[in-house]
Design an enzyme around this catalytic site. Structure first.
Site, mmCIF file in Angstrom:
data_model
loop_
_atom_site.group_PDB
_atom_site.id
_atom_site.type_symbol
_atom_site.label_atom_id
_atom_site.label_comp_id
_atom_site.label_asym_id
_atom_site.label_seq_id
_atom_site.Cartn_x
_atom_site.Cartn_y
_atom_site.Cartn_z
ATOM 1 N N GLU A 185 -54.715 94.935 99.223
ATOM 2 C CA GLU A 185 -55.931 95.627 99.627
ATOM 3 C C GLU A 185 -57.142 94.990 98.961
ATOM 4 O O GLU A 185 -57.168 94.870 97.732
ATOM 5 C CB GLU A 185 -55.873 97.101 99.190
ATOM 6 C CG GLU A 185 -54.811 97.908 99.896
ATOM 7 C CD GLU A 185 -54.860 99.388 99.520
ATOM 8 O OE1 GLU A 185 -55.815 99.829 98.857
ATOM 9 O OE2 GLU A 185 -53.929 100.104 99.917
ATOM 10 N N GLU A 235 -58.175 99.708 108.332
ATOM 11 C CA GLU A 235 -57.905 101.155 108.241
ATOM 12 C C GLU A 235 -59.201 101.950 108.290
ATOM 13 O O GLU A 235 -60.145 101.665 107.531
ATOM 14 C CB GLU A 235 -57.142 101.440 106.932
ATOM 15 C CG GLU A 235 -56.825 102.917 106.743
ATOM 16 C CD GLU A 235 -55.756 103.179 105.692
ATOM 17 O OE1 GLU A 235 -55.149 102.216 105.167
ATOM 18 O OE2 GLU A 235 -55.523 104.364 105.397
ATOM 19 N N ASP A 281 -46.011 96.434 100.321
ATOM 20 C CA ASP A 281 -47.330 96.625 99.710
ATOM 21 C C ASP A 281 -47.339 96.222 98.251
ATOM 22 O O ASP A 281 -46.420 96.565 97.508
ATOM 23 C CB ASP A 281 -47.690 98.121 99.769
ATOM 24 C CG ASP A 281 -48.907 98.400 100.604
ATOM 25 O OD1 ASP A 281 -49.703 97.481 100.841
ATOM 26 O OD2 ASP A 281 -49.056 99.565 101.021
ATOM 27 N N LYS A 329 -48.606 92.723 101.254
ATOM 28 C CA LYS A 329 -49.931 93.179 101.684
ATOM 29 C C LYS A 329 -50.782 93.505 100.459
ATOM 30 O O LYS A 329 -50.302 94.156 99.530
ATOM 31 C CB LYS A 329 -49.803 94.409 102.584
ATOM 32 C CG LYS A 329 -51.156 94.971 103.016
ATOM 33 C CD LYS A 329 -51.037 95.906 104.200
ATOM 34 C CE LYS A 329 -50.586 97.296 103.840
ATOM 35 N NZ LYS A 329 -51.455 97.999 102.878
ATOM 36 N N ASP A 355 -47.533 101.661 100.111
ATOM 37 C CA ASP A 355 -47.663 102.473 98.896
ATOM 38 C C ASP A 355 -48.049 103.911 99.262
ATOM 39 O O ASP A 355 -48.167 104.770 98.392
ATOM 40 C CB ASP A 355 -48.626 101.841 97.883
ATOM 41 C CG ASP A 355 -50.037 101.664 98.411
ATOM 42 O OD1 ASP A 355 -50.295 102.007 99.576
ATOM 43 O OD2 ASP A 355 -50.891 101.175 97.637
ATOM 44 N N SER A 356 -48.200 104.177 100.557
ATOM 45 C CA SER A 356 -48.311 105.568 101.038
ATOM 46 C C SER A 356 -47.098 106.374 100.595
ATOM 47 O O SER A 356 -47.125 107.601 100.611
ATOM 48 C CB SER A 356 -48.430 105.592 102.569
ATOM 49 O OG SER A 356 -47.413 104.806 103.165
#
Ligand code: KIV
Length: 264
Positions: free
Chosen positions: A114, A181, A84, A112, A45-46
């Site tokens: 978070e 991270e 993501d 993925k 999602d960057s």
């Protein structure tokens, strides 16, 4: 390249062989990465920051990720492809299952998420329904407003212990990969040694099993800023294919991340 699976990454961890991975968002770069032997790509999602130009990842939607997952899969049929789950797309277990299905149908091999302990039931539900899960701890960018900025996590002993505990809980729930991270390198190395599943670091030192970089940082072309832990491999090599090769070599030999790119 032979099709890469999670079993390859587990084997490399057991053999102590480091591996380098990258984000990717389109078919051309996906093909370039696969042709150079990058085993795993992440549709992160960057993309909200490096493609869409936002100051954080919160505006990214599940449809954005599904679209870019289809693009990347078209260019790299053989890489292990992670997608993501964006902000608020996994707030409930049911919502997580519905949205993960969209990403798997778009060509992802794994999703993925978070977050820590609160995701245990989500990870269990997804894996029971045949959706492999990568967990993500440390500086989880979707929590930027809770953290008060993009700040290193896990410096305090209590927070570090909590992260080790959460990593173990997520592994027990069924997570098959973990991204760490922006955390101190000693903590990242400890978590990597403690877990059986492969651990991929970004800004987490060279004690993790693998590394990941946002591709725009690897090439020094990010729209916003260049994180201190990142390295511009294009500046050293002058062409993109050689830059990717150098990145792979430096991770495999543990030359990257060196001291200059490590959070103590
Ligand atoms: O979105 C992303 O690119 C990521 C990486 C930084 C791991 O989550």
């Amino acid at each position: 390249m032979k099709k890469v699976t999670i079993n390859d990454l587990v084997k490399w961890k057991q053999e102590g062989r480091k591996f380098a991975t990258s984000t990717a968002y389109d078919a051309s770069f996906a093909q370039l990465f696969e042709s150079q032997g990058v085993p795993l790509l992440l549709v992160g999602d960057s993309l909200g920051m490096v493609l869409q130009g936002h100051s954080d990842t919160l505006p990214v939607t599940i449809d954005d990720i599904a679209y870019h997952t289809r693009c990347v899969r078209a260019g790299s049929p053989n890489t292990l492809l992670l997608a993501d789950m964006p902000f608020m797309s996994f707030s409930t277990v049911e919502q997580a299952c519905d949205n993960a299905a969209k990403l798997m149908r778009a060509g992802a091999n794994m999703v993925k998420v978070e977050g820590g302990s609160w995701l245990v039931d989500t990870v269990k539900a997804l894996t029971q329904r045949a959706v492999p899960v990568c967990a993500h701890l440390g500086l989880t960018p979707q929590s930027v407003n809770i953290f008060g900025g993009f700040k290193v996590q896990g410096r305090e002993e209590e927070k570090a212990e909590q992260m080790v505990k959460e990593a173990l809980e997520l592994q027990k729930a069924g997570a098959q990969l973990l991204v760490l991270e922006c955390i101190p390198s000693k903590l990242a190395a400890r978590i990597s040694e403690t877990l059986d599943i492969p651990v991929i670091g970004i800004g987490a030192g060279n004690g993790t099993d693998g590394q990941i970089l946002v591709m725009h940082d690897m090439f020094g072309i990010s729209a916003n800023y260049m994180p201190k832990f990142s390295k511009n491999f294009l500046a050293e090599t002058g062409d993109m294919r050689s830059a990717v090769k150098l990145y792979l070599e430096e991770v495999e030999s543990s030359a990257f991340p060196g001291e200059a790119h490590t959070i103590a």
